[in-house]
Design a protein around this motif. Structure first.
Motif, PDB file in Angstrom:
ATOM      1  N   ILE A  93      14.708 -29.262 -95.319  1.00 49.42           N
ATOM      2  CA  ILE A  93      14.008 -28.130 -95.941  1.00 49.42           C
ATOM      3  C   ILE A  93      13.918 -26.934 -94.999  1.00 49.42           C
ATOM      4  CG2 ILE A  93      12.623 -29.808 -97.206  1.00 49.42           C
ATOM      5  CD1 ILE A  93      10.171 -28.727 -95.666  1.00 49.42           C
ATOM      6  N   ALA A  94      14.204 -27.122 -93.715  1.00 52.60           N
ATOM      7  CA  ALA A  94      14.156 -26.026 -92.739  1.00 52.60           C
ATOM      8  C   ALA A  94      15.512 -25.346 -92.678  1.00 52.60           C
ATOM      9  CB  ALA A  94      13.759 -26.553 -91.369  1.00 52.60           C
ATOM     10  N   THR A  95      15.522 -24.063 -92.435  1.00 53.38           N
ATOM     11  CA  THR A  95      16.787 -23.343 -92.448  1.00 53.38           C
ATOM     12  C   THR A  95      16.716 -22.080 -91.614  1.00 53.38           C
ATOM     13  OG1 THR A  95      18.417 -22.227 -93.881  1.00 53.38           O
ATOM     14  CG2 THR A  95      16.117 -22.180 -94.593  1.00 53.38           C
ATOM     15  N   GLY A  96      17.855 -21.728 -91.045  1.00 57.35           N
ATOM     16  CA  GLY A  96      18.011 -20.444 -90.396  1.00 57.35           C
ATOM     17  C   GLY A  96      18.518 -19.423 -91.401  1.00 57.35           C
ATOM     18  N   GLY A  97      19.061 -18.303 -90.902  1.00 60.22           N
ATOM     19  CA  GLY A  97      19.469 -17.227 -91.783  1.00 60.22           C
ATOM     20  C   GLY A  97      20.959 -17.045 -91.915  1.00 60.22           C
ATOM     21  N   LYS A  98      21.751 -18.033 -91.470  1.00 56.13           N
ATOM     22  CA  LYS A  98      23.204 -17.899 -91.558  1.00 56.13           C
ATOM     23  C   LYS A  98      23.684 -18.197 -92.976  1.00 56.13           C
ATOM     24  CE  LYS A  98      23.930 -19.238 -86.726  1.00 56.13           C
ATOM     25  NZ  LYS A  98      24.581 -20.215 -85.814  1.00 56.13           N
ATOM     26  N   ALA A  99      24.869 -17.703 -93.267  1.00 57.37           N
ATOM     27  CA  ALA A  99      25.419 -17.858 -94.612  1.00 57.37           C
ATOM     28  C   ALA A  99      25.579 -19.314 -94.992  1.00 57.37           C
ATOM     29  CB  ALA A  99      26.764 -17.130 -94.710  1.00 57.37           C
ATOM     30  N   GLU A 100      25.895 -20.161 -94.009  1.00 54.29           N
ATOM     31  CA  GLU A 100      26.128 -21.577 -94.287  1.00 54.29           C
ATOM     32  C   GLU A 100      24.853 -22.407 -94.278  1.00 54.29           C
ATOM     33  OE1 GLU A 100      26.949 -20.951 -89.816  1.00 54.29           O
ATOM     34  OE2 GLU A 100      27.270 -19.890 -91.730  1.00 54.29           O
ATOM     35  N   ASP A 101      23.711 -21.804 -93.980  1.00 55.57           N
ATOM     36  CA  ASP A 101      22.447 -22.538 -93.899  1.00 55.57           C
ATOM     37  C   ASP A 101      21.889 -22.833 -95.290  1.00 55.57           C
ATOM     38  OD1 ASP A 101      22.526 -22.580 -91.152  1.00 55.57           O
ATOM     39  OD2 ASP A 101      21.228 -20.826 -90.893  1.00 55.57           O
ATOM     40  N   ASN A 102      20.889 -23.712 -95.315  1.00 57.50           N
ATOM     41  CA  ASN A 102      20.241 -24.071 -96.579  1.00 57.50           C
ATOM     42  C   ASN A 102      19.506 -22.902 -97.226  1.00 57.50           C
ATOM     43  OD1 ASN A 102      21.164 -26.663 -96.493  1.00 57.50           O
ATOM     44  ND2 ASN A 102      19.253 -27.562 -95.750  1.00 57.50           N
ATOM     45  N   LEU A 103      19.352 -21.818 -96.516  1.00 59.56           N
ATOM     46  CA  LEU A 103      18.745 -20.624 -97.089  1.00 59.56           C
ATOM     47  C   LEU A 103      19.502 -20.193 -98.342  1.00 59.56           C
ATOM     48  CD1 LEU A 103      16.470 -18.512 -96.416  1.00 59.56           C
ATOM     49  CD2 LEU A 103      18.296 -17.091 -95.470  1.00 59.56           C
TER      50      LEU A 103
END
Length: 537
Positions: free
Chosen positions: A371-381
């Motif tokens: 459920i945690a994510t960074g801001g990269k295009a490939e992240d769960n964001l």
């Protein structure tokens, strides 16, 4: 109807770390020292009625999904030599992982059951010559809860057993036999045949209004039937009701089924009414699960019955694997609630909690996606996975050790669900991921939402228009300003120990010249922000 007839796999000398699997710990699973080809086929349920030209089985089989585990026992000369060996299925690799050694004694017996239990109730009989005798006490002790509403709950209690047959040519083969009886209920249904081509959408089946089951909760399947498992050779009465033309209709029966038998009950003929419909963002989703086109001028009754607005069309189970395991039927789109939630914080005392929610969840369960994510295009964001995130957050709240750091937004969600109930065949309300919030306010085409320079605000405008038509029966975005900071909405996407991803829902500028800043940003978990819950259907 989707079903699986046979699985063939190799137990390899390795263990696999799965991102979505059962929460039980596999104490007996370790690196295997041998390769053994195993074939498992599901014998399926057999009709309890005369066949009248039908085949012996009609495809009422259990579909294996990520995290499903079978257990195997081996017996040599009346002694159990390998006990309750669990092997886990991974749909990505089409493999099962676990420990099973091929016995050197050619007279060794192999017995299997599904679904695996770490603490299996009932003793096995090592002197048995059949699977029925070997697992007799296990079958007798097997518990069937009345709540079988979700697909995961249903498959987790559908007990199957088999004795294996081993040959040099084909390896170890199991033909699983179901141990419970299966009740199948076909109610009158409305079927929406979606005319969408991009993307294409599966048919959507809606039960009749006012459907109620008395003291039991069956699982609605892809074809619109309900399934309910019962103990074999026991009279099991059931009853229910629904509304037709403003009149209550009741149904009841008292099945008594042998192991592996099913009986289908067609209520009032089980007729299907078909509606051709093109699902669009802006369509109205009603309290009974029916749909009203976005361009319809609603009556007062329709306004009162509106539960939410469609803000995305597509199959959310493609990215939200937790949603798929609980509600595989929810593959048509996402609904935004017409009601704004209260302004609440994301987490109590987050400054005292020394780890992320994700870190705690990962240390205590392997059931959920990150459920945690960074801001990269490939992240769960950039993933639709709000149902997964919400289930993980509720799991966090359920532990006593987290009582000082509970997630307030998840606690509030419970009261919102009680105030605004949803159809039982939907996911129910959950906290949207950052991606889902971004889509709610903008569009689904943006692949990298954190680095989006000019968000469109497209869906914000359309949903606001629909809220206006609903009048007093809906809340506009940012409608509950008291104790709220700015115009931010909480998502279920965590960033780090102290921060969570939020999305601004406001536009800035004048009526003639304005721009949107509806992109995800990181904010303190203690801040009280808006909430707007969603559901999958």
């Amino acid at each position: 109807m989707k079903f699986i007839k046979e699985f063939t796999y190799i137990l390899v000398c390795m263990m696999c770390s799965l991102s979505a699997c059962t929460s039980e710990n596999f104490d007996n699973m370790q690196e295997s020292g041998s390769n053994l080809k195993i074939s498992v086929s599901d014998g399926g349920y057999v009709s309890a009625e005369p066949l009248q030209g039908r085949t012996a089985t009609d495809g009422y089989n259990t579909t294996f999904t990520d995290g499903d585990v079978i257990g195997i026992f081996t017996v040599v000369n009346g002694v159990v030599t390998q006990e309750n060996m669990g092997m886990m299925y991974n749909s990505d690799t089409k493999n099962w992982f676990g420990l099973l050694k091929k016995e050197t004694n050619p007279d060794a017996k192999y017995f299997a059951y599904y679904p695996w239990r770490k603490d299996l109730k009932g003793e096995v009989n090592p002197n048995a010559s059949t699977a029925e005798d070997f697992f007799k006490e296990v079958v007798d002790a097997w518990e069937l809860p009345k709540d079988q509403r979700t697909y995961k709950k249903y498959t987790s209690i559908d007990l199957m057993i088999a004795q294996g047959n081993i040959t040099e040519e084909s390896g170890l083969n199991f033909t699983m036999q179901h141990c419970m009886g299966l009740v199948i209920i076909q109610l009158p249904m409305t079927k929406y045949e979606f005319q969408n081509t991009d993307p294409q959408l599966a048919d959507y089946l809606v039960p009749p209004p006012g459907i109620a089951f008395d003291n039991f909760d069956p699982c609605m399947m892809f074809g619109g039937t309900y399934r309910y498992l019962i103990k074999p050779n026991v009279n099991t009465p059931f009853s229910g009701s629904y509304i037709k033309e403003r009149q209550e209709h009741t149904f009841s029966a008292e099945p008594n089924l042998s192991s592996g038998r099913y009986k289908k009950y067609n209520v009032d003929g089980g007729s299907i009414t078909t509606i051709e419909h093109t699902l669009q963002v802006g369509d109205y989703y009603m309290k009974d699960g029916s749909l009203v086109s976005k361009n319809t001028t609603l009556t007062a009754e329709q306004k009162d019955q509106c539960l939410g607005i469609v803000f995305w069309t597509g199959n959310p189970t493609e990215t939200d694997l937790t949603l798929k395991s609980y509600f595989p039927n929810c593959r048509h789109g996402l609904i935004c609630s017409v009601r704004d939630g209260e302004n609440v914080s994301w987490q109590y005392n987050n400054n005292l909690h020394v780890q992320t929610v994700q870190d705690w969840v990962a240390a205590n369960s392997t059931e959920f996606m990150n459920i945690a994510t960074g801001g990269k295009a490939e992240d769960n964001l950039n993933r639709i996975q709000g149902y997964n995130n919400t289930k993980a957050m509720e799991f966090f709240n359920s532990s006593e050790e987290n009582s000082r750091y509970k997630l307030e937004i998840a606690l509030y969600l419970q009261s919102f669900r009680e105030a605004y109930p949803t159809p039982s065949f939907t996911s129910g309300w959950y906290i949207p991921s950052a991606k889902e919030l971004f889509i709610m306010f903008n569009d689904a085409e943006t692949e990298d939402i954190f680095h989006c320079i000019f968000p469109s605000g497209e869906n914000y405008e359309l949903l606001s228009k629909q809220f206006t038509q609903l009048g007093e029966y809906a809340d506009h975005f940012n409608s509950k300003q008291e104790n709220a900071m700015k115009n931010m909405y909480h998502s279920s996407s965590e960033n780090n120990v102290y921060r969570v991803w939020c999305v601004d829902s406001e536009r800035y500028g004048t009526s003639d010249s304005y721009f949107y800043i509806t992109v995800p940003t990181k904010h303190d978990k203690a801040y009280k922000y808006h909430t707007r819950f969603v559901l999958a259907f």
